[in-house]
Design a protein around this motif. Structure first.
Motif, short mmCIF file in Angstrom:
data_model
loop_
_atom_site.label_atom_id
_atom_site.label_comp_id
_atom_site.label_asym_id
_atom_site.label_seq_id
_atom_site.Cartn_x
_atom_site.Cartn_y
_atom_site.Cartn_z
N SER A 51 -19.16 18.09 -6.40
CA SER A 51 -17.87 18.49 -5.41
C SER A 51 -16.69 17.95 -6.24
O SER A 51 -15.59 18.53 -6.04
CB SER A 51 -17.96 18.36 -4.26
OG SER A 51 -18.35 16.79 -3.76
N ARG A 55 -13.63 20.08 -7.52
CA ARG A 55 -12.02 20.31 -7.17
C ARG A 55 -11.05 20.07 -8.18
O ARG A 55 -10.30 20.54 -8.35
CB ARG A 55 -11.80 19.01 -6.21
CG ARG A 55 -12.60 19.50 -4.80
CD ARG A 55 -11.89 18.77 -3.72
NE ARG A 55 -11.81 17.26 -3.92
CZ ARG A 55 -12.96 16.73 -3.51
NH1 ARG A 55 -14.06 16.96 -2.90
NH2 ARG A 55 -12.94 15.06 -3.60
N GLU A 65 -10.04 30.14 -2.66
CA GLU A 65 -10.86 29.26 -1.57
C GLU A 65 -12.26 30.15 -1.41
O GLU A 65 -11.93 31.24 -1.05
CB GLU A 65 -10.20 29.16 -0.37
CG GLU A 65 -11.07 27.98 0.27
CD GLU A 65 -10.31 27.41 1.52
OE1 GLU A 65 -10.95 26.99 2.56
OE2 GLU A 65 -9.11 27.94 1.51
N ILE A 90 -10.59 23.39 0.55
CA ILE A 90 -11.41 22.67 -0.54
C ILE A 90 -10.64 21.75 -1.13
O ILE A 90 -10.98 20.81 -1.62
CB ILE A 90 -11.88 23.80 -1.28
CG1 ILE A 90 -13.47 23.95 -1.24
CG2 ILE A 90 -11.46 23.77 -2.67
CD1 ILE A 90 -14.00 25.27 -1.69
N LEU A 91 -9.55 21.85 -1.68
CA LEU A 91 -8.58 21.47 -2.54
C LEU A 91 -8.21 19.93 -2.00
O LEU A 91 -8.09 19.05 -2.78
CB LEU A 91 -7.33 22.16 -3.04
CG LEU A 91 -7.60 23.53 -3.45
CD1 LEU A 91 -6.33 24.11 -4.13
CD2 LEU A 91 -8.48 23.23 -4.93
N GLY A 93 -10.22 18.56 -0.01
CA GLY A 93 -11.62 17.55 0.02
C GLY A 93 -12.23 18.04 1.45
O GLY A 93 -13.16 17.48 1.55
#
Ligand code: MG
Length: 271
Positions: A51, A55, A65, A90-91, A93
């Motif tokens: 992950s 990112r 996304e 997502i970006l 986290g």
């Protein structure tokens, strides 16, 4: 046009690392976002990256996304729930944090049977040739090493024998002549795709997977799902495809995102 589930590998499939020209990717992003909005289609990224490394790529290439993220060779699935706060995506986290403590619990439970990380490590510790990969690549369901190709033929069978003695339900994945991953046997990109498909209620015919290399074969071998092999696919995938021909799989002429667009039109998912 009806909804479909779109699953894609990232490196050298969705993302072309050989060019700064992202026109095809931008068009694909636009078409997929629109389809998701209008028809409720789902977007899934399935990558060997952790992950953390995912990112980095998502930020660098401005990826849209996804609705779910399959990382670490299929051992972790993160589902973007509708309750998540916009912006905390997502970006930042939220979807896939580095510790992996928010990954899908049903999936973790499914692959946990016959897995014991401590037992795996107690055995791999005995092999000096195995050099541990960075901490970011060590996951709850994945133990990763560097192993020199020259030593691999000697070490891998021995290691496998030692691991089998413990009765664990695991598999060894050795790739690119250096990376060794030890993961639960029933976790790969294809099984993760099926898990999500069933969770969201998509039939195989309304599911399409895209890839470029050997570790994407699990996506194409899963069953009746549609498959798109991008035009720049690696020899091992092309060879597998020619040895296992299937009508539900399309070999694109264009590379990366351009090949995906071509394939989506071929199957009638996009006009
Ligand atoms: Mg790839």
């Amino acid at each position: 046009m009806s909804q479909f589930m779109f699953v894609t590998d990232l490196d050298n499939t969705l993302v072309n690392h050989d060019t700064e020209d992202d026109k095809a990717l931008q068009e694909l992003n636009h078409r997929l976002s629109q389809h998701r909005q209008e028809h409720g289609s789902k977007i899934v990224y399935a990558t060997g990256r952790s992950s953390v490394l995912y990112r980095q790529l998502a930020a660098e290439k401005k990826l849209i996304e996804p609705d779910a993220l399959v990382v670490a060779v299929g051992t972790e699935i993160y589902i973007n729930s509708s309750e998540s706060v916009p912006g905390e995506d997502i970006l930042s986290g939220k979807l896939a944090n580095p510790k992996g403590d928010n990954c899908d619990r049903d999936w973790s439970a499914q692959i946990a049977t016959g897995w014991n990380r401590n037992t795996v490590v107690s055995i791999t510790d005995k092999f000096d040739e195995l050099k541990s990969q960075p901490d970011t690549e060590q996951r709850p369901f994945k133990v990763s090493f560097f192993l020199e190709e020259s030593a691999s033929e000697r070490i891998l069978p021995k290691l496998e024998t030692e691991l089998q003695k413990c009765g664990l339900n695991i598999k060894l994945i050795y790739s690119s002549g250096i990376d060794l991953d030890i993961v639960p046997k029933n976790s790969d990109k294809g099984q993760a795709m099926r898990f999500l498909r069933q969770k969201w209620g998509f039939v195989a015919e309304q599911t399409v997977a895209c890839g470029d290399s050997g570790n994407d074969i699990a996506l194409f071998a899963a069953g009746e799902e549609r498959g798109i092999i991008v035009g720049n696919a690696r020899p091992e995938l092309i060879q597998w495809h020619s040895e296992n021909p299937a009508d539900n799989r399309y070999l694109a002429k264009n590379i990366c995102a351009g090949g995906i667009l071509e394939g989506l039109k071929h199957f009638g998912f996009l006009e």
